[in-house]
Design a protein around this motif. Sequence first.
Motif, PDB file in Angstrom:
ATOM      1  N   ASN A   1       0.812  -1.233   0.000  1.00 24.35           N
ATOM      2  CA  ASN A   1       0.000   0.000   0.000  1.00 24.35           C
ATOM      3  C   ASN A   1       0.840   1.275   0.000  1.00 24.35           C
ATOM      4  O   ASN A   1       0.379   2.334   0.407  1.00 24.35           O
ATOM      5  CB  ASN A   1      -0.996   0.024   1.170  1.00 24.35           C
ATOM      6  N   ARG A   2       2.064   1.193  -0.494  1.00 25.08           N
ATOM      7  CA  ARG A   2       2.941   2.377  -0.541  1.00 25.08           C
ATOM      8  C   ARG A   2       2.399   3.469  -1.458  1.00 25.08           C
ATOM      9  O   ARG A   2       2.709   4.642  -1.281  1.00 25.08           O
ATOM     10  CB  ARG A   2       4.342   1.985  -0.999  1.00 25.08           C
ATOM     11  N   ASN A   3       1.610   3.080  -2.448  1.00 20.99           N
ATOM     12  CA  ASN A   3       1.085   4.055  -3.412  1.00 20.99           C
ATOM     13  C   ASN A   3      -0.357   4.462  -3.117  1.00 20.99           C
ATOM     14  O   ASN A   3      -1.024   5.034  -3.976  1.00 20.99           O
ATOM     15  CB  ASN A   3       1.161   3.472  -4.826  1.00 20.99           C
ATOM     16  N   TRP A   4      -0.843   4.124  -1.929  1.00 19.02           N
ATOM     17  CA  TRP A   4      -2.260   4.370  -1.592  1.00 19.02           C
ATOM     18  C   TRP A   4      -2.590   5.843  -1.770  1.00 19.02           C
ATOM     19  O   TRP A   4      -1.865   6.730  -1.331  1.00 19.02           O
ATOM     20  CB  TRP A   4      -2.545   3.946  -0.157  1.00 19.02           C
ATOM     21  N   ASP A   5      -3.703   6.088  -2.445  1.00 22.81           N
ATOM     22  CA  ASP A   5      -4.170   7.453  -2.647  1.00 22.81           C
ATOM     23  C   ASP A   5      -5.693   7.453  -2.694  1.00 22.81           C
ATOM     24  O   ASP A   5      -6.335   6.443  -2.416  1.00 22.81           O
ATOM     25  CB  ASP A   5      -3.555   8.064  -3.916  1.00 22.81           C
ATOM     26  N   GLU A   6      -6.259   8.609  -3.062  1.00 24.07           N
ATOM     27  CA  GLU A   6      -7.715   8.748  -3.062  1.00 24.07           C
ATOM     28  C   GLU A   6      -8.407   7.814  -4.057  1.00 24.07           C
ATOM     29  O   GLU A   6      -9.568   7.439  -3.857  1.00 24.07           O
ATOM     30  CB  GLU A   6      -8.142  10.203  -3.296  1.00 24.07           C
TER      31      GLU A   6
ATOM     32  N   ASN B   1      -5.457   3.540   4.323  1.00 21.87           N
ATOM     33  CA  ASN B   1      -5.358   4.872   4.921  1.00 21.87           C
ATOM     34  C   ASN B   1      -4.250   4.929   5.969  1.00 21.87           C
ATOM     35  O   ASN B   1      -3.553   5.938   6.100  1.00 21.87           O
ATOM     36  CB  ASN B   1      -6.698   5.305   5.503  1.00 21.87           C
ATOM     37  N   TYR B   2      -4.083   3.828   6.707  1.00 20.39           N
ATOM     38  CA  TYR B   2      -2.998   3.752   7.685  1.00 20.39           C
ATOM     39  C   TYR B   2      -1.649   3.852   6.966  1.00 20.39           C
ATOM     40  O   TYR B   2      -0.760   4.596   7.388  1.00 20.39           O
ATOM     41  CB  TYR B   2      -3.082   2.452   8.494  1.00 20.39           C
ATOM     42  N   ALA B   3      -1.510   3.091   5.867  1.00 18.65           N
ATOM     43  CA  ALA B   3      -0.268   3.123   5.086  1.00 18.65           C
ATOM     44  C   ALA B   3       0.001   4.527   4.556  1.00 18.65           C
ATOM     45  O   ALA B   3       1.145   4.998   4.579  1.00 18.65           O
ATOM     46  CB  ALA B   3      -0.346   2.123   3.931  1.00 18.65           C
TER      47      ALA B   3
END
Length: 166
Positions: free
Chosen positions: A69-74, A113-115
Motif C-alpha cells: 500500500n505504498r502508493n495508496w491514494d484517493e 489509509n494507515y499506510a
Amino acid sequence: MGIFDNLRKKNNELKIKEIIAKDYKQKYFHECKEIWKNYVPKEGQAENLQGELLREIEKLRYEAQDNGNRNWDEDYSYFCDFISKSLCEQSIFSEPEKKEITAIMSYIKECGNYAQKFNHGKTLFSPEKMAYVDDNLYDMIGDKIGQLHKAYGRPVPYEKNDNIKR
C-alpha cells in the motif's frame, strides 16, 4: 469520537477478525475468470459494472500484496467505497452479506489509509496495519462480483468515473 462510535468500532473490529479467521475457498472462480477475460480491459476502466468491480478489487489486491500500500491514494479509497456501495445496492445479497461486504471493504480501506498516514510521516510503523496481504478477503469480494455476474447473466451498464486515474 463518542462512546457509541467506540462501541461501533470495536464491533466492526470483532466482525472483521471473525471474517478473516474463516477458511475460504473461492466459489465463483470461473465467473470471475470469464469477467476478467471478457470485460476487463488491458488498461483503463471497464465498460460494465462487473468488469469494473473486478478490476478495482484486483488493483486493491495488487497494491496491498505487491506494494504494501505504498502508493495508496484517493483512487484506492474510492475503489473501496465504490465496490462496497455498488455491491450493497444489489438486491441479490442478503443483509448479512451486505454487512460482510461493508466490513471487508472498510477494513481494506482502513489498512490503506494507515499506510498513507505512515508514508506521510503521520503515524508509527505497524506492519499488520499497513496492508492486508492474504487472499481470502479479496476472494470473498471477487465471489460477490462473480455471483452478481451469474445472477444477471449479462453485463450491467456502468458509467465511467473521469475523476480516477488508476
